[in-house]
Design an enzyme around this catalytic site. Structure first.
Site, PDB file in Angstrom:
ATOM      1  N   ASP A  96       0.850  -1.190   0.000  1.00 40.34           N
ATOM      2  CA  ASP A  96       0.000   0.000   0.000  1.00 40.34           C
ATOM      3  C   ASP A  96       0.893   1.250   0.000  1.00 40.34           C
ATOM      4  O   ASP A  96       1.793   1.378   0.840  1.00 40.34           O
ATOM      5  CB  ASP A  96      -0.863  -0.048   1.288  1.00 40.34           C
ATOM      6  CG  ASP A  96      -1.967   0.976   1.298  1.00 40.34           C
ATOM      7  OD1 ASP A  96      -2.423   1.384   0.224  1.00 40.34           O
ATOM      8  OD2 ASP A  96      -2.397   1.356   2.422  1.00 40.34           O
ATOM      9  N   GLU A 154      -1.514   5.934  -8.547  1.00 39.32           N
ATOM     10  CA  GLU A 154      -2.481   6.940  -8.069  1.00 39.32           C
ATOM     11  C   GLU A 154      -2.312   8.237  -8.829  1.00 39.32           C
ATOM     12  O   GLU A 154      -1.197   8.712  -9.051  1.00 39.32           O
ATOM     13  CB  GLU A 154      -2.292   7.182  -6.562  1.00 39.32           C
ATOM     14  CG  GLU A 154      -3.258   8.241  -6.013  1.00 39.32           C
ATOM     15  CD  GLU A 154      -3.357   8.238  -4.487  1.00 39.32           C
ATOM     16  OE1 GLU A 154      -3.282   7.152  -3.881  1.00 39.32           O
ATOM     17  OE2 GLU A 154      -3.500   9.339  -3.920  1.00 39.32           O
ATOM     18  N   HIS A 173      -9.239   4.899  -2.138  1.00 41.20           N
ATOM     19  CA  HIS A 173      -8.522   4.985  -0.853  1.00 41.20           C
ATOM     20  C   HIS A 173      -9.358   5.817   0.116  1.00 41.20           C
ATOM     21  O   HIS A 173     -10.280   6.514  -0.285  1.00 41.20           O
ATOM     22  CB  HIS A 173      -7.158   5.662  -1.064  1.00 41.20           C
ATOM     23  CG  HIS A 173      -6.140   4.752  -1.659  1.00 41.20           C
ATOM     24  ND1 HIS A 173      -5.040   4.319  -0.960  1.00 41.20           N
ATOM     25  CD2 HIS A 173      -6.068   4.176  -2.885  1.00 41.20           C
ATOM     26  CE1 HIS A 173      -4.332   3.518  -1.744  1.00 41.20           C
ATOM     27  NE2 HIS A 173      -4.927   3.410  -2.919  1.00 41.20           N
ATOM     28  N   SER A 180     -12.892   4.387   4.709  1.00 42.71           N
ATOM     29  CA  SER A 180     -13.533   4.013   5.988  1.00 42.71           C
ATOM     30  C   SER A 180     -14.739   4.908   6.266  1.00 42.71           C
ATOM     31  O   SER A 180     -14.768   6.078   5.890  1.00 42.71           O
ATOM     32  CB  SER A 180     -12.527   4.143   7.144  1.00 42.71           C
ATOM     33  OG  SER A 180     -11.683   3.013   7.181  1.00 42.71           O
TER      34      SER A 180
HETATM   35  P1  13P Z   1      -8.957   4.803   5.689  1.00 44.08           P
HETATM   36  O1  13P Z   1      -8.067   5.667   6.510  1.00 44.08           O
HETATM   37  O2  13P Z   1     -10.194   5.539   5.290  1.00 44.08           O
HETATM   38  O3  13P Z   1      -9.256   3.512   6.324  1.00 44.08           O
HETATM   39  O4  13P Z   1      -8.176   4.490   4.313  1.00 44.08           O
HETATM   40  C1  13P Z   1      -7.173   3.512   4.258  1.00 44.08           C
HETATM   41  C2  13P Z   1      -6.398   3.561   2.998  1.00 44.08           C
HETATM   42  O5  13P Z   1      -6.730   4.222   2.044  1.00 44.08           O
HETATM   43  C3  13P Z   1      -5.171   2.744   2.939  1.00 44.08           C
HETATM   44  O6  13P Z   1      -4.458   2.939   1.764  1.00 44.08           O
HETATM   45  O1  G3H Z   2      -2.910   4.817   3.735  1.00 46.75           O
HETATM   46  C1  G3H Z   2      -2.798   4.759   4.944  1.00 46.75           C
HETATM   47  C2  G3H Z   2      -3.054   3.501   5.673  1.00 46.75           C
HETATM   48  O2  G3H Z   2      -4.086   3.705   6.587  1.00 46.75           O
HETATM   49  C3  G3H Z   2      -1.795   3.004   6.314  1.00 46.75           C
HETATM   50  O3  G3H Z   2      -1.468   3.799   7.397  1.00 46.75           O
HETATM   51  O4  G3H Z   2       0.926   4.394   6.997  1.00 46.75           O
HETATM   52  O5  G3H Z   2      -0.082   4.492   9.298  1.00 46.75           O
HETATM   53  O6  G3H Z   2       0.367   2.282   8.202  1.00 46.75           O
HETATM   54  P1  G3H Z   2       0.029   3.741   8.018  1.00 46.75           P
HETATM   55 ZN    ZN Z   3      -4.505   4.882   0.938  1.00 50.64          ZN
END
Ligand code: 13P
Ligand code: G3H
Ligand code: ZN
Length: 309
Positions: A82, A134, A211, A214
């Site tokens: 990610d 992206e 992305h 949530s």
């Molecule tokens: P949220 O913070 O909305 O859960 O998004 C997660 C995300 O996009 C990880 O790449």
């Molecule tokens: O894109 C963001 C995700 O929620 C991952 O978060 O970089 O704190 O692991 P993080």
């Molecule tokens: Zn993300």
């Protein structure tokens, strides 16, 4: 069962109204909770690892834990990087056995983003690994910019078409108003569905990725706050908006914050209700169950992905 690329999963999702959940993982309990939920729901599954998760758990652990989840559940799983920020981390993950990587060049100018994405596509495709890129920027309310400035960062449909054609990328993350974390909107939530439809119409064969998806479910924020937390004014993307997005080409929906809230709420509750307990298994078990319940809820009620495996 195997670690698989996202190609077949996305090809199916693109033809239909459901989306595949991509859940962020950081440790064993999170991985188990998510994988158990996907098994019960018979749903396709992407487990994704951020640079922060990789640093926290150390690279070898998360790969082995995801392999263990695959063996334990018998599921095919996509192991995805990610927000890879440069070629180097994407290359490392490809070499470590990831089946999908994201190169996030969204902070770079268009041409640079394309060149970087192309470089990752060439390396990953030669090893059979799929690539997400992206275009556009995900700005949150914490970035303190007004509505016009915010929409100026959204993905341009014509650029999206050119980007996909010239880079050969497998899927594209777009910016239409979502953002990461628990503070996505002040006032009414807004996603630019008109823009999403234009992008989907121009590149109908490209799986799109959302992305920052949530919902920041109020019950879980309230539960955190009830048991000693302090998370005021949190707000996410309403669930019906995610369902709508899945109809317009969104094939992958990224969820992390809702897992964090579910886990934290449960652990906070446990600590308050059992002040004498100090065995980590005692509070990590209900936390794992809370992750499982949250993911089942997402698969069934938001992603519409039950029995789509
Ligand atoms: P949220 O913070 O909305 O859960 O998004 C997660 C995300 O996009 C990880 O790449
Ligand atoms: O894109 C963001 C995700 O929620 C991952 O978060 O970089 O704190 O692991 P993080
Ligand atoms: Zn993300």
């Amino acid at each position: 069962m195997a670690l698989v690329t996202s190609r077949a999963m996305f090809a199916q999702a693109l033809k239909s109204d459901y989306a595949v959940g991509a859940f962020n993982v950081n440790n064993m309990e999170i991985i188990q909770g998510i994988a158990d939920a996907a098994k019960i729901e018979n749903a396709p599954l992407i487990l994704q690892v951020s640079a922060g998760a990789r640093k926290y758990a150390r690279p070898a652990y998360l790969v082995k834990l995801v392999e263990a989840a695959m063996e334990d559940t018998g599921l095919d799983i996509v192991l995805h990087l990610d927000h890879g920020e440069d070629f180097d981390i994407c290359k490392k993950c490809v070499d470590d056995g990831f089946t999908s990587v994201m190169i996030d060049g969204s902070k770079h100018p268009f041409e640079e983003n394309m060149a970087l994405t192309k470089q990752v596509v060439e390396y990953a495709h030669a090893k059979g690994v799929s690539v997400e890129a992206e275009l556009g920027k995900l700005a949150g309310i914490e970035d303190n910019i007004n509505v016009d400035a915010r929409s100026a960062t959204f993905t341009d449909p014509d650029e999206a078409a050119e980007f996909v054609e010239k880079t050969g990328v497998d899927s594209l993350a777009i910016a239409i108003g979502t953002s990461h974390g628990a503070y996505k909107f002040k006032g009414e939530p807004f996603l630019d569905f008109e823009r999403l439809q234009k992008i989907h119409a121009l590149i109908p064969d490209t799986p799109l990725v959302l992305h920052g998806a949530s919902t920041v479910l109020p019950d879980f924020v309230a539960k955190c706050n009830e048991f000693g937390g302090n998370i005021p004014g949190a707000q996410g993307v309403p669930e019906d908006m995610i369902r709508t997005a899945a109809k317009y080409g969104i094939c992958k929906v990224n969820i992390d914050t809702d897992l964090r809230l579910a886990m934290t709420a449960e652990i906070r509750k446990y600590f308050i209700e059992h002040p004498a307990e100090f065995d980590p298994r005692k509070y990590l078990s209900p936390a794992r169950d809370a992750i499982q319940a949250m993911v089942q809820h997402k698969i069934k009620n938001v992603l519409n992905a039950s029995n789509k495996r």
